[in-house]
Motif scaffolding. Structure first.
Motif, PDB file in Angstrom:
ATOM      1  N   THR B  74       8.997  -7.182   8.506  1.00  0.00           N
ATOM      2  CA  THR B  74       7.781  -7.686   9.150  1.00  0.00           C
ATOM      3  C   THR B  74       6.932  -8.502   8.177  1.00  0.00           C
ATOM      4  O   THR B  74       5.916  -9.059   8.562  1.00  0.00           O
ATOM      5  CB  THR B  74       6.914  -6.542   9.719  1.00  0.00           C
ATOM      6  OG1 THR B  74       6.427  -5.737   8.632  1.00  0.00           O
ATOM      7  CG2 THR B  74       7.704  -5.682  10.692  1.00  0.00           C
ATOM      8  N   PRO B  76       5.859 -11.683   6.232  1.00  0.00           N
ATOM      9  CA  PRO B  76       6.127 -13.113   6.435  1.00  0.00           C
ATOM     10  C   PRO B  76       6.954 -13.748   5.318  1.00  0.00           C
ATOM     11  O   PRO B  76       7.645 -14.738   5.560  1.00  0.00           O
ATOM     12  CB  PRO B  76       4.733 -13.741   6.488  1.00  0.00           C
ATOM     13  CG  PRO B  76       3.796 -12.639   6.815  1.00  0.00           C
ATOM     14  CD  PRO B  76       4.404 -11.385   6.291  1.00  0.00           C
ATOM     15  N   ASN B 112       5.404   2.833   9.123  1.00  0.00           N
ATOM     16  CA  ASN B 112       5.075   1.409   9.054  1.00  0.00           C
ATOM     17  C   ASN B 112       6.054   0.589   9.893  1.00  0.00           C
ATOM     18  O   ASN B 112       7.250   0.875   9.892  1.00  0.00           O
ATOM     19  CB  ASN B 112       5.100   0.958   7.587  1.00  0.00           C
ATOM     20  CG  ASN B 112       4.482  -0.402   7.396  1.00  0.00           C
ATOM     21  OD1 ASN B 112       5.117  -1.421   7.650  1.00  0.00           O
ATOM     22  ND2 ASN B 112       3.234  -0.417   6.965  1.00  0.00           N
ATOM     23  N   LYS B 141       9.633   3.024  -6.631  1.00  0.00           N
ATOM     24  CA  LYS B 141       8.733   3.373  -7.734  1.00  0.00           C
ATOM     25  C   LYS B 141       9.479   3.424  -9.059  1.00  0.00           C
ATOM     26  O   LYS B 141       8.935   3.058 -10.093  1.00  0.00           O
ATOM     27  CB  LYS B 141       8.035   4.701  -7.443  1.00  0.00           C
ATOM     28  CG  LYS B 141       6.990   4.547  -6.348  1.00  0.00           C
ATOM     29  CD  LYS B 141       6.405   5.880  -5.911  1.00  0.00           C
ATOM     30  CE  LYS B 141       5.504   5.653  -4.702  1.00  0.00           C
ATOM     31  NZ  LYS B 141       5.044   6.931  -4.124  1.00  0.00           N
ATOM     32  N   ALA B 145       8.930  -1.744  -7.884  1.00  0.00           N
ATOM     33  CA  ALA B 145       8.931  -2.799  -6.872  1.00  0.00           C
ATOM     34  C   ALA B 145       7.531  -2.911  -6.282  1.00  0.00           C
ATOM     35  O   ALA B 145       6.978  -1.936  -5.793  1.00  0.00           O
ATOM     36  CB  ALA B 145       9.955  -2.488  -5.779  1.00  0.00           C
ATOM     37  N   MET B 146       6.959  -4.103  -6.350  1.00  0.00           N
ATOM     38  CA  MET B 146       5.580  -4.326  -5.915  1.00  0.00           C
ATOM     39  C   MET B 146       5.504  -5.112  -4.611  1.00  0.00           C
ATOM     40  O   MET B 146       4.573  -4.966  -3.842  1.00  0.00           O
ATOM     41  CB  MET B 146       4.819  -5.144  -6.973  1.00  0.00           C
ATOM     42  CG  MET B 146       4.721  -4.506  -8.325  1.00  0.00           C
ATOM     43  SD  MET B 146       3.196  -3.575  -8.451  1.00  0.00           S
ATOM     44  CE  MET B 146       3.849  -2.004  -8.876  1.00  0.00           C
ATOM     45  N   THR B 147       6.450  -6.013  -4.411  1.00  0.00           N
ATOM     46  CA  THR B 147       6.337  -6.952  -3.292  1.00  0.00           C
ATOM     47  C   THR B 147       7.628  -6.969  -2.492  1.00  0.00           C
ATOM     48  O   THR B 147       8.676  -6.494  -2.931  1.00  0.00           O
ATOM     49  CB  THR B 147       6.103  -8.383  -3.811  1.00  0.00           C
ATOM     50  OG1 THR B 147       7.190  -8.761  -4.658  1.00  0.00           O
ATOM     51  CG2 THR B 147       4.800  -8.513  -4.580  1.00  0.00           C
ATOM     52  N   GLY B 205       4.913 -12.008  -2.543  1.00  0.00           N
ATOM     53  CA  GLY B 205       5.235 -11.402  -1.250  1.00  0.00           C
ATOM     54  C   GLY B 205       4.148 -10.427  -0.828  1.00  0.00           C
ATOM     55  O   GLY B 205       3.096 -10.348  -1.466  1.00  0.00           O
ATOM     56  N   CYS B 206       4.405  -9.711   0.249  1.00  0.00           N
ATOM     57  CA  CYS B 206       3.483  -8.676   0.729  1.00  0.00           C
ATOM     58  C   CYS B 206       3.670  -7.449  -0.157  1.00  0.00           C
ATOM     59  O   CYS B 206       4.731  -7.273  -0.752  1.00  0.00           O
ATOM     60  CB  CYS B 206       3.820  -8.259   2.159  1.00  0.00           C
ATOM     61  SG  CYS B 206       4.173  -9.626   3.251  1.00  0.00           S
ATOM     62  N   SER B 207       2.683  -6.594  -0.227  1.00  0.00           N
ATOM     63  CA  SER B 207       2.850  -5.357  -0.988  1.00  0.00           C
ATOM     64  C   SER B 207       3.922  -4.496  -0.321  1.00  0.00           C
ATOM     65  O   SER B 207       4.072  -4.510   0.897  1.00  0.00           O
ATOM     66  CB  SER B 207       1.540  -4.571  -1.050  1.00  0.00           C
ATOM     67  OG  SER B 207       1.112  -4.232   0.248  1.00  0.00           O
ATOM     68  N   VAL B 208       4.673  -3.755  -1.134  1.00  0.00           N
ATOM     69  CA  VAL B 208       5.606  -2.762  -0.579  1.00  0.00           C
ATOM     70  C   VAL B 208       4.757  -1.685   0.086  1.00  0.00           C
ATOM     71  O   VAL B 208       3.765  -1.224  -0.489  1.00  0.00           O
ATOM     72  CB  VAL B 208       6.480  -2.148  -1.695  1.00  0.00           C
ATOM     73  CG1 VAL B 208       7.341  -1.016  -1.139  1.00  0.00           C
ATOM     74  CG2 VAL B 208       7.353  -3.218  -2.343  1.00  0.00           C
ATOM     75  N   LYS B 209       5.124  -1.282   1.293  1.00  0.00           N
ATOM     76  CA  LYS B 209       4.295  -0.340   2.057  1.00  0.00           C
ATOM     77  C   LYS B 209       4.755   1.090   1.796  1.00  0.00           C
ATOM     78  O   LYS B 209       5.316   1.768   2.650  1.00  0.00           O
ATOM     79  CB  LYS B 209       4.364  -0.660   3.560  1.00  0.00           C
ATOM     80  CG  LYS B 209       4.104  -2.110   3.894  1.00  0.00           C
ATOM     81  CD  LYS B 209       2.759  -2.629   3.392  1.00  0.00           C
ATOM     82  CE  LYS B 209       2.541  -4.082   3.808  1.00  0.00           C
ATOM     83  NZ  LYS B 209       1.495  -4.746   3.042  1.00  0.00           N
ATOM     84  N   TYR B 210       4.479   1.560   0.568  1.00  0.00           N
ATOM     85  CA  TYR B 210       4.898   2.906   0.170  1.00  0.00           C
ATOM     86  C   TYR B 210       4.192   3.983   0.981  1.00  0.00           C
ATOM     87  O   TYR B 210       3.066   3.787   1.449  1.00  0.00           O
ATOM     88  CB  TYR B 210       4.585   3.141  -1.304  1.00  0.00           C
ATOM     89  CG  TYR B 210       5.479   2.398  -2.261  1.00  0.00           C
ATOM     90  CD1 TYR B 210       5.007   1.294  -2.972  1.00  0.00           C
ATOM     91  CD2 TYR B 210       6.785   2.828  -2.487  1.00  0.00           C
ATOM     92  CE1 TYR B 210       5.824   0.626  -3.879  1.00  0.00           C
ATOM     93  CE2 TYR B 210       7.606   2.159  -3.389  1.00  0.00           C
ATOM     94  CZ  TYR B 210       7.119   1.070  -4.086  1.00  0.00           C
ATOM     95  OH  TYR B 210       7.929   0.420  -4.979  1.00  0.00           O
ATOM     96  N   ALA B 211       4.851   5.141   1.076  1.00  0.00           N
ATOM     97  CA  ALA B 211       4.220   6.320   1.666  1.00  0.00           C
ATOM     98  C   ALA B 211       3.109   6.797   0.735  1.00  0.00           C
ATOM     99  O   ALA B 211       3.181   6.597  -0.477  1.00  0.00           O
ATOM    100  CB  ALA B 211       5.273   7.429   1.832  1.00  0.00           C
TER     101      ALA B 211
END
Lengths: 294, 212
Positions: B74, B76, B112, B141, B145-147, B205-211
């Motif tokens: 999801t 972009p 997410n 982690k 990985a950030m993005t 990129g977008c941030s990784v959507k971590y728990a």
């Protein structure tokens, strides 16, 4: 328009008829849009709906020979955010494209100080919520004189995020007269509140007595009298990159200790400080040479 | 007898040296608790969205170069490389012929849309390589990985040799010599037996959507 009685609907049905037609038209249009729009386009439309872009002029006219300030204003949907010129670990700042007539120049924007935004996984970004106003300097060359009119158009691409991210786009056009004098416009309050967030230049800080010193690869920054400090790094060629800013980029009290990795060939540290002192918050640019580059 | 004492002395020295070396490695280790370029890439086992298990060290035993692509369908920027452009499909296919293994990793938390829509998007985009479920974020982690996307290249010896962006074109509008694909360049250098010259770049990129 034909107003003869046999073509006019009777009053009893008229309002329902029009409303029904409007509902049908809207339903058809949205069905068409949904069918024709690819998911990519649908996403873009969603993103565009989340921040409204508008242009505001600080004064009633553009004045030749002076810097004229225009704001690119983003009204941001609650809970969503846009990014600072250095977005941080992730994200992207808005990208502005201008359409201006000959003789009119638009310079680089001034960015208000952002907020820290920490996400799970130790991701640190620099963001804006609620609104963002970028202040852009507009100057006129000798070919543009009083009496004329200037039309400026901005088109902004942006990344807007909450727990998901979307691309969005917005544009606005403003027409301004050119005059030898001008007065504050109705948008003056926006400029006043935005300017409070624009960091002061590094050389405008003498009364703060900011002290900096290096200890190996750690930069100590002290602002006497401060009760809180936040550090926002600027990125660029030759600028050193701080590390571990989730832990070290914010402090109560008057001192920050900012660690850097390998300083290497980097010549300077550029950053914005948000300073809380004597109950007030101010924003200040600092520029510190790295050791050996004074 | 003298020989036995010499052997015993040598053995003790060997044990001592090993102990010191291991201690040194252990001391050096924690300062790099995230994957670091120039060091061994952390091993992991994850299941892909088709239920198949993948272990990094098994690919490395087969002497494969491994590319990890942090993925969130999801985002972009991921859409940019899977829909608007076919960057990932093209590279994975091209370098797949050279024994390079391409794995996507999705560290989005289970609530997410990046996770809930993943299976559908894999099908829609026809992603031809495994997409690994890292929804508890452990591997993300470990790698820092950030993005999405965030790219890591691991050489056949298991050393992390590239960490960063897929390319220099976050707006997706560069062409010709202006457009630089860092991962393709790293793979070309590896396959030619050379070191990766541009080992670290800032990923976009977008941030990784971590728990949480």
């Amino acid at each position: 328009m034909n107003r003869s009685p046999e073509h006019r609907p009777t009053n009893r049905f008229r309002r329902h008829d029009i409303r029904a037609r409007r509902i049908l038209a809207a339903a058809f249009a949205s069905l068409l849009v949904t069918t024709l729009a690819s998911p990519v386009h649908a996403q873009m439309q969603q993103g565009s709906d989340l921040a409204t872009v508008s242009l505001k002029a600080e004064r009633s006219a553009l004045v030749p020979g002076e810097t004229n300030w225009i704001a690119v204003h983003f009204a941001i949907e609650p809970m969503w955010h846009l990014y600072w010129k250095n977005p941080g670990d992730s994200g992207q700042p808005p990208f502005l494209k201008w359409d201006t007539p000959d003789g009119v120049s638009v310079g680089e924007p001034l960015w208000p100080a952002p907020l820290r935004h920490v996400s799970p996984g130790d991701i640190l970004d620099y963001t804006y919520d609620h609104e963002l106003a970028l202040l852009v300097p507009v100057t006129l060359d000798r070919t543009v004189g009083p009496g004329g009119s200037v039309t400026l158009t901005v088109n902004a691409d942006f990344l807007i995020c909450k727990d998901v991210c979307l691309f969005g786009n917005g544009s606005d056009t403003i027409a301004l007269t050119v005059a030898s004098e001008a007065e504050p416009s109705g948008a003056h309050p926006l400029f006043e509140r935005t300017r409070r967030f624009i960091p002061r230049e590094a050389d405008e800080a003498s009364e703060l007595n900011i002290e900096t010193s290096w200890s190996d690869a750690t930069l100590r920054i002290t602002v006497p009298g401060a009760t809180g400090l936040v550090y926002f790094p600027e990125r660029g060629e030759g600028l050193a990159d701080a590390v571990d800013l989730i832990e070290h980029g914010q402090a109560d009290g008057d001192t920050l200790r900012i660690p850097f990795d390998d300083l290497g060939e980097d010549v300077a540290v550029h950053a914005v400080l948000t300073i809380t002192r004597a109950g007030e918050t101010t924003h200040q640019t600092i520029r510190v040479p790295t050791p050996g580059h004074d | 007898m003298k020989l036995n004492r010499i052997a015993a002395a040598l053995a003790c020295t060997a044990i001592a040296v090993t102990g010191i070396t291991m201690t040194a490695a252990a001391i050096a280790g924690p300062s790099h608790d995230k994957a670091t370029v120039g060091h061994q890439a952390p091993d992991f086992t994850l299941t892909d969205f088709n239920g198949n298990s993948h272990t990094l060290s098994e690919y490395l035993e087969d002497e494969k170069v491994v590319v990890l692509e942090w993925f969130n369908p999801t985002c972009p920027y991921v859409v940019l490389h899977h829909d608007k452009q076919s960057t990932m499909a093209d590279l994975s296919a091209k370098y797949g012929k050279e024994n390079v293994v391409w794995l996507a990793v999705n560290s989005s938390n289970t609530e997410n849309p990046g996770y809930t829509k993943c299976a559908d998007m894999i099908e829609k985009w026809n992603v031809a390589y495994p997409v690994l479920d890292d929804s508890d974020g452990t591997v993300g982690k470990m790698y820092g990985a950030m993005t999405t996307p965030h790219m890591f290249v691991i050489n056949a010896d298991g050393v992390l040799v590239y960490n960063g962006a897929i390319d220099n074109d976050s707006r997706g509008n560069k062409s010709g010599n202006d457009k630089v694909n860092y991962v393709a360049n790293a793979l070309d250098e590896l396959l030619a037996g050379n070191a990766v010259s541009m080992a670290t770049t800032k990923p976009y990129g977008c941030s990784v959507k971590y728990a949480k």
